[in-house]
Design an enzyme around this catalytic site. Structure first.
Site, PDB file in Angstrom:
ATOM      1  N   ASP A 191       0.834  -1.206   0.000  1.00 52.65           N
ATOM      2  CA  ASP A 191       0.000   0.000   0.000  1.00 52.65           C
ATOM      3  C   ASP A 191       0.874   1.263   0.000  1.00 52.65           C
ATOM      4  O   ASP A 191       2.113   1.164  -0.073  1.00 52.65           O
ATOM      5  CB  ASP A 191      -0.903  -0.107   1.246  1.00 52.65           C
ATOM      6  N   HIS A 192       0.243   2.423   0.155  1.00 49.09           N
ATOM      7  CA  HIS A 192       0.922   3.734   0.130  1.00 49.09           C
ATOM      8  C   HIS A 192       2.383   3.724   0.576  1.00 49.09           C
ATOM      9  O   HIS A 192       2.692   3.287   1.686  1.00 49.09           O
ATOM     10  CB  HIS A 192       0.211   4.718   1.064  1.00 49.09           C
ATOM     11  N   GLU A 223      -3.192   8.345   6.242  1.00 50.36           N
ATOM     12  CA  GLU A 223      -2.595   7.085   5.824  1.00 50.36           C
ATOM     13  C   GLU A 223      -1.259   7.011   6.542  1.00 50.36           C
ATOM     14  O   GLU A 223      -0.833   7.980   7.173  1.00 50.36           O
ATOM     15  CB  GLU A 223      -2.443   7.014   4.298  1.00 50.36           C
ATOM     16  N   HIS A 256      -9.576   8.414   3.503  1.00 49.52           N
ATOM     17  CA  HIS A 256      -9.367   7.207   4.314  1.00 49.52           C
ATOM     18  C   HIS A 256     -10.158   7.337   5.607  1.00 49.52           C
ATOM     19  O   HIS A 256     -10.221   8.409   6.196  1.00 49.52           O
ATOM     20  CB  HIS A 256      -7.882   7.060   4.678  1.00 49.52           C
ATOM     21  N   HIS A 297      -9.252   4.498  -3.567  1.00 44.41           N
ATOM     22  CA  HIS A 297      -8.782   4.440  -2.170  1.00 44.41           C
ATOM     23  C   HIS A 297      -9.903   4.883  -1.245  1.00 44.41           C
ATOM     24  O   HIS A 297     -10.813   5.591  -1.649  1.00 44.41           O
ATOM     25  CB  HIS A 297      -7.543   5.325  -1.976  1.00 44.41           C
ATOM     26  N   ASN A 348      -9.741  -0.209  -2.380  1.00 48.60           N
ATOM     27  CA  ASN A 348      -9.114  -0.515  -1.090  1.00 48.60           C
ATOM     28  C   ASN A 348     -10.120  -0.401   0.049  1.00 48.60           C
ATOM     29  O   ASN A 348     -10.857   0.582   0.140  1.00 48.60           O
ATOM     30  CB  ASN A 348      -7.988   0.475  -0.809  1.00 48.60           C
TER      31      ASN A 348
HETATM   32  O1  13P Z   1      -7.373   3.281   0.859  1.00 48.56           O
HETATM   33  C1  13P Z   1      -7.205   2.466   1.744  1.00 48.56           C
HETATM   34  C2  13P Z   1      -5.889   1.834   1.926  1.00 48.56           C
HETATM   35  O2  13P Z   1      -4.943   2.350   1.041  1.00 48.56           O
HETATM   36  C3  13P Z   1      -8.297   2.045   2.673  1.00 48.56           C
HETATM   37  O3  13P Z   1      -9.144   3.109   2.984  1.00 48.56           O
HETATM   38  P1  13P Z   1     -10.297   2.901   4.087  1.00 48.56           P
HETATM   39  O4  13P Z   1      -9.614   2.610   5.374  1.00 48.56           O
HETATM   40  O5  13P Z   1     -11.052   4.198   4.102  1.00 48.56           O
HETATM   41  O6  13P Z   1     -11.135   1.758   3.629  1.00 48.56           O
HETATM   42  O1  G3H Z   2      -3.763   4.100   3.874  1.00 43.38           O
HETATM   43  C1  G3H Z   2      -4.650   3.405   4.238  1.00 43.38           C
HETATM   44  C2  G3H Z   2      -4.610   2.132   4.927  1.00 43.38           C
HETATM   45  O2  G3H Z   2      -5.768   2.120   5.692  1.00 43.38           O
HETATM   46  C3  G3H Z   2      -3.353   1.879   5.738  1.00 43.38           C
HETATM   47  O3  G3H Z   2      -3.607   1.939   7.062  1.00 43.38           O
HETATM   48  P1  G3H Z   2      -2.449   1.930   8.184  1.00 43.38           P
HETATM   49  O4  G3H Z   2      -1.493   2.988   7.815  1.00 43.38           O
HETATM   50  O5  G3H Z   2      -3.209   2.256   9.437  1.00 43.38           O
HETATM   51  O6  G3H Z   2      -1.876   0.560   8.197  1.00 43.38           O
HETATM   52 ZN    ZN Z   3      -1.841   9.241  -0.648  1.00 40.96          ZN
HETATM   53 ZN    ZN Z   4      -5.322   4.385   0.496  1.00 42.44          ZN
END
Ligand code: 13P
Ligand code: G3H
Ligand code: ZN
Ligand code: ZN
Length: 360
Positions: free
Chosen positions: A111-112, A184, A228, A266, A288
């Protein structure tokens, strides 16, 4: 469900290279998308795979930088991202070994990754290249590089640099342009101004033009008001219709086929079924979901503990008798399983919302 089955297109287990694109093409053509669930433990991985197996459909499992560190263990130091690298690698090996037993295609993703977390990205790519040397494919199907905080020029230039390296091992890149609001990993976007939550079509095209020269295997997380986390309905409005405008703009620029972009949604948690549907129709192939699945995992455990409270206060002694042992109530396989069951149900719901059912 009509159409050719995904398994006739791609195999079960972790997908890499052109198989990832085949899966996303299949999704785009058939107007469905695949949820990407953030996983932080083997329990969560297994529950998500169980749901995918039972609806006979592909699934995406992803680790965030913090989630990967958690996978390795909160007791490990992570000053140079060493726990995040070790945890991501361990999660990937675990998923690779268990996924074939569930019989569904799996995209294994990270992820990110913001600029300050690049050592994590570099560590994962080192592991991918080492795996490629041995097995002819990367360890992960794909990674996300999120340089959306930087200028467009820097974002694109760094994506080009990394994507050139990734293309050599047939790896998919997800990039972000425009900003996902909320929070995030290590990045707080709760205060960004509204305009930057909506990516402009020209910016999307600039990304497409630069990356498509390297390989077709990339996707774009565009901002369309998404955030998010889950909040009470507020001032940010989700605009999945603008994703359709991005597709049109790039299509006209390149004079190519319909919907040339693979788009990523996202912040899927808390979205309405209508918003999700509109995003999918406009070429979102991956959505996501983290916050809602975190919540789902809790609810099963919470309800179990509340319901069985009188069996959980002492090791011995409960309403059935003062000498009765409570081992069968406090064994983690019992109460963690309750979280897995409610998570399983929520994953199935996300798949249904996205049209990802019976896609094998
Ligand atoms: O984009 C996400 C993870 O990269 C998840 O977003 P949410 O937590 O809002 O479902
Ligand atoms: O960026 C979004 C995801 O929900 C990642 O969550 P986290 O950073 O809490 O692991
Ligand atoms: Zn971002
Ligand atoms: Zn995300």
């Amino acid at each position: 469900m009509s159409g050719k089955g995904a398994l006739s297109v791609v195999p079960a287990g972790v997908l890499t290279g052109d198989n990832v694109r085949k899966l996303f093409d299949y999704a785009k053509e058939n107007k469905f998308a695949i949820p990407a669930i953030n996983v932080t433990s083997s329990s969560i991985v297994n529950a998500v795979l169980e749901a995918a197996r039972d609806i006979n459909s592909p699934i995406i499992l992803q680790v965030s930088q913090g989630g990967a560190a958690y996978f390795a263990g909160k007791g490990l130091a992570n000053g140079n991202q060493e726990a995040s690298i070790a945890g991501a690698t361990a999660a990937a090996h675990f998923i690779r070994s268990i996924a074939p037993h569930y019989g569904v295609p799996v995209v294994l993703h990270s992820d990110h990754c913001a600029k300050k977390l690049l050592p994590w990205f570099d560590g994962m790519l080192d592991a991918d290249e080492a795996y490629f040397k041995e097995h002819g494919e990367p360890l992960f199907s794909s990674h996300m590089l999120d340089l959306s905080e930087e200028s467009k020029e820097e974002n694109i230039a760094d994506c080009v640099k990394y994507f050139t390296r990734m293309a050599k091992i047939n790896q998919w890149l997800e990039m972000e342009i425009g900003i996902t609001g909320g929070e995030e990993d290590g990045v707080d976007n709760t205060g960004v101004d509204n305009a930057s939550l909506y990516t402009q079509p020209e910016d999307i095209y600039d990304v497409y033009a630069a990356l498509s020269k390297i390989s077709p295997n990339f996707s774009i997380a565009a901002g369309f008001g998404n955030v998010h986390g889950v909040y009470k309905p507020g001032n940010v409005k989700l605009r999945p219709d603008i994703l359709g405008k991005h597709q049109e703009y790039t299509k006209e620029k390149i004079g190519g086929a319909e919907k040339p972009l693979y788009l990523v949604f996202h912040g899927g948690s808390g979205s309405s079924k209508e918003e999700i549907r509109e995003a999918v129709v406009n070429g979102v192939v991956k959505m996501n979901v983290d916050t809602d699945t975190q919540w789902a995992y809790l609810t099963g455990i919470r309800d179990y503990v509340l319901k069985k409270k009188d069996y959980l206060l002492t090791q011995v002694g409960n309403p059935d008798g003062p000498d009765k042992p409570n081992k069968k109530y406090y064994d983690p396989r019992v109460w963690v399983r309750e979280g897995e069951k409610t998570l399983y149900t929520r994953v199935k719901e996300a798949c249904a919302d996205l049209g990802n059912e019976n896609r094998n």
